[in-house]
Design an enzyme around this catalytic site. Structure first.
Site, PDB file in Angstrom:
ATOM      1  N   LYS A 178       1.547  -1.033   0.074  1.00  0.00           N
ATOM      2  CA  LYS A 178      -0.015  -0.074  -0.384  1.00  0.00           C
ATOM      3  C   LYS A 178       0.649   1.508   0.102  1.00  0.00           C
ATOM      4  O   LYS A 178       1.872   1.776   1.113  1.00  0.00           O
ATOM      5  CB  LYS A 178      -0.682  -0.286   1.484  1.00  0.00           C
ATOM      6  N   ARG A 224     -10.727  10.018   1.866  1.00  0.00           N
ATOM      7  CA  ARG A 224     -10.630  10.049   3.597  1.00  0.00           C
ATOM      8  C   ARG A 224     -12.030  11.608   3.618  1.00  0.00           C
ATOM      9  O   ARG A 224     -11.877  11.947   4.394  1.00  0.00           O
ATOM     10  CB  ARG A 224      -9.031  11.518   3.610  1.00  0.00           C
ATOM     11  N   LYS A 282       1.135  10.061   6.085  1.00  0.00           N
ATOM     12  CA  LYS A 282       1.345   8.338   6.772  1.00  0.00           C
ATOM     13  C   LYS A 282       2.865   7.701   6.009  1.00  0.00           C
ATOM     14  O   LYS A 282       2.911   6.680   5.480  1.00  0.00           O
ATOM     15  CB  LYS A 282       0.075   7.840   5.477  1.00  0.00           C
ATOM     16  N   GLU A 290       7.576  -6.742   1.080  1.00  0.00           N
ATOM     17  CA  GLU A 290       6.041  -6.597   2.107  1.00  0.00           C
ATOM     18  C   GLU A 290       4.926  -7.554   1.727  1.00  0.00           C
ATOM     19  O   GLU A 290       4.509  -8.854   2.685  1.00  0.00           O
ATOM     20  CB  GLU A 290       5.676  -5.130   1.299  1.00  0.00           C
ATOM     21  N   LYS A 348      -1.714  -0.947  -4.479  1.00  0.00           N
ATOM     22  CA  LYS A 348      -2.913  -0.133  -4.117  1.00  0.00           C
ATOM     23  C   LYS A 348      -2.538   0.856  -3.707  1.00  0.00           C
ATOM     24  O   LYS A 348      -1.070   1.327  -3.452  1.00  0.00           O
ATOM     25  CB  LYS A 348      -3.738  -0.560  -2.510  1.00  0.00           C
ATOM     26  N   SER A 393     -10.385   6.024  -4.507  1.00  0.00           N
ATOM     27  CA  SER A 393     -11.146   6.674  -4.923  1.00  0.00           C
ATOM     28  C   SER A 393     -10.637   8.153  -5.879  1.00  0.00           C
ATOM     29  O   SER A 393     -11.012   8.198  -6.736  1.00  0.00           O
ATOM     30  CB  SER A 393     -11.324   7.242  -3.621  1.00  0.00           C
ATOM     31  N   TYR A 437     -15.004   1.446  -6.697  1.00  0.00           N
ATOM     32  CA  TYR A 437     -16.445   1.881  -6.328  1.00  0.00           C
ATOM     33  C   TYR A 437     -17.235   1.718  -7.689  1.00  0.00           C
ATOM     34  O   TYR A 437     -18.880   1.977  -7.628  1.00  0.00           O
ATOM     35  CB  TYR A 437     -16.267   3.722  -6.281  1.00  0.00           C
TER      36      TYR A 437
HETATM   37  C1  PBG Z   1      -7.348   3.004   5.609  1.00  0.00           C
HETATM   38  C2  PBG Z   1      -7.785   3.083   4.228  1.00  0.00           C
HETATM   39  C3  PBG Z   1      -7.091   3.991   3.272  1.00  0.00           C
HETATM   40  C4  PBG Z   1      -8.061   3.293   1.782  1.00  0.00           C
HETATM   41  C5  PBG Z   1      -8.436   2.305   2.120  1.00  0.00           C
HETATM   42  N1  PBG Z   1      -8.443   1.812   3.830  1.00  0.00           N
HETATM   43  C6  PBG Z   1      -6.917   5.613   4.024  1.00  0.00           C
HETATM   44  C7  PBG Z   1      -5.432   5.415   3.306  1.00  0.00           C
HETATM   45  O1  PBG Z   1      -4.888   4.486   3.747  1.00  0.00           O
HETATM   46  O2  PBG Z   1      -5.311   6.450   3.906  1.00  0.00           O
HETATM   47  C8  PBG Z   1      -8.179   4.251   1.007  1.00  0.00           C
HETATM   48  C9  PBG Z   1      -9.415   3.478  -0.235  1.00  0.00           C
HETATM   49  C10 PBG Z   1      -9.417   4.256  -1.723  1.00  0.00           C
HETATM   50  O3  PBG Z   1      -9.056   5.742  -1.413  1.00  0.00           O
HETATM   51  O4  PBG Z   1     -10.872   3.910  -2.423  1.00  0.00           O
HETATM   52  N2  PBG Z   1      -6.812   3.004   6.279  1.00  0.00           N
END
Ligand code: PBG
Length: 332
Positions: A201, A211, A225, A241, A256, A282, A320
């Site tokens: 990720k 968010r 993050k 990982e 992701k 998203s 989505y």
């Molecule tokens: C939370 C999480 C996130 C997403 C999925 N689980 C956001 C992040 O890590 O800040 C993002 C999903 C998306 O953008 O559609 N840990």
């Protein structure tokens, strides 16, 4: 004949002559079995409300989520990923609400499973929907403490397993969490709970609209993050990982975001040959959807983008667009 050169023996255009031929010769296909619909469930909401930065996507209340799930099942989408939006008053610095056995997620899982036992439910494990600072773990001197967070994530996983989720999906990127969670699940006899690890990720700006959707953007503010999610510049680290998570007991690994990281999906699949999922996040969805809504891109780009995931080697895709695309791919 004006040409001196002989025509080539192979004419690849022969196989592109009509749509039946093109379908017959398709190397990858997308089916509704490949698609997973993320759903936002909001505490205290009656009905549904639109998410401004995600065209066509809603937050659902505990009443309206059932009709949405019925609709998804009718569209042959049988897997959903649930994300909670809890009341701000329940957020604190340690994300305690995450381990409350009767929190929004647990109640929703129980109710969904009562009505739709056959649906496959994926539940995210991370603290960001529950912390008032918006980070995925517990902060110590402005740094997310890995090992303290592991203890909470493990408890969170157990409450979700107890509520009846089929798949637990840690999205927090703490080191060692898959091993911790697998051991705890085994100890409590949740032997068939599947672990889907967000193994690679990346620290991505493509998560922006999500968010907003879960209201963690304002809590996070300018904080980043980057000390736990991966740098977009790294490739080998993603393989490291994934290797660690498989060794610790992950059943499925995920990459992701999706489209900007197709190279990583492809390398992970080729290297490990384990079930590999990808998340069209998203920001990717909203970019395409907004351009389609404006008439700048044809609506087929969504399908084209999802086909690119299959080409790269993804077995399933969180998107989505799952429901709307299902209408276009029946039997394709
Ligand atoms: C939370 C999480 C996130 C997403 C999925 N689980 C956001 C992040 O890590 O800040 C993002 C999903 C998306 O953008 O559609 N840990």
């Amino acid at each position: 004949m004006y040409f001196k050169r002989k025509f080539p023996n192979s004419r690849l255009r022969r196989m592109r002559l009509n749509s039946n031929l093109r379908d017959l010769l398709a190397e990858v296909r997308l089916s509704t079995n490949d698609l997973i619909q993320p759903l936002f469930i909001k505490e205290g909401l009656i009905g549904k409300e639109a998410i401004e930065s995600m065209p066509n996507i809603n937050r659902y209340g505990q009443d309206s989520i059932f009709s949405e799930i019925e609709d998804l099942l009718e569209h042959d989408i049988n897997t959903i990923a649930l994300f909670p939006v809890i009341n701000d008053s329940k957020k604190n610095s340690t994300g305690d609400e995450a381990i409350n056995e009767s929190n929004l997620m647990c109640e929703t899982i129980i109710n969904i499973k009562k009505r739709f036992p056959e649906i496959i439910l994926i539940s995210d494990v991370a603290l960001d929907p529950y912390t008032d600072h918006g980070h995925d773990g517990i902060l110590k001197n402005d740094y997310v403490d890995n090992d303290e967070t592991l203890a909470v994530l493990t408890k969170q996983s157990l409450t979700l397993a107890q509520a009846g989720t089929d798949i637990i999906a840690p999205s927090d990127m703490m080191d060692g969490r898959i091993g911790y969670i697998r051991e705890a699940l085994d100890e409590m006899d949740y032997k068939n709970t599947i672990l889907l690890s967000y193994a690679a990720k990346y620290n991505s700006k493509f998560y922006g609209p999500f968010r907003d959707a879960v209201n963690s953007a304002s809590s996070l503010g300018n904080s980043s993050k980057a000390s736990y999610q991966m740098s977009p510049k790294n490739i080998n680290e993603a393989l490291h990982e994934v290797a660690m998570d498989i060794n610790e007991g992950a059943d499925i690994v995920m990459v992701k975001p999706g489209m900007p990281y197709l190279d990583i999906i492809s390398k992970v699949k080729e290297t490990f040959k384990v079930p590999t999922f990808a998340y069209q996040v998203s920001g990717e969805y909203s970019m395409l959807k907004l351009a389609i809504d404006k008439g700048w891109l044809e609506s087929d780009v969504m399908l084209e983008s999802l086909i690119s995931f299959k080409r790269a080697g993804a077995d399933a895709i969180l998107t989505y667009a799952a429901k709307e695309i299902s209408k276009e791919i029946t039997n394709k």
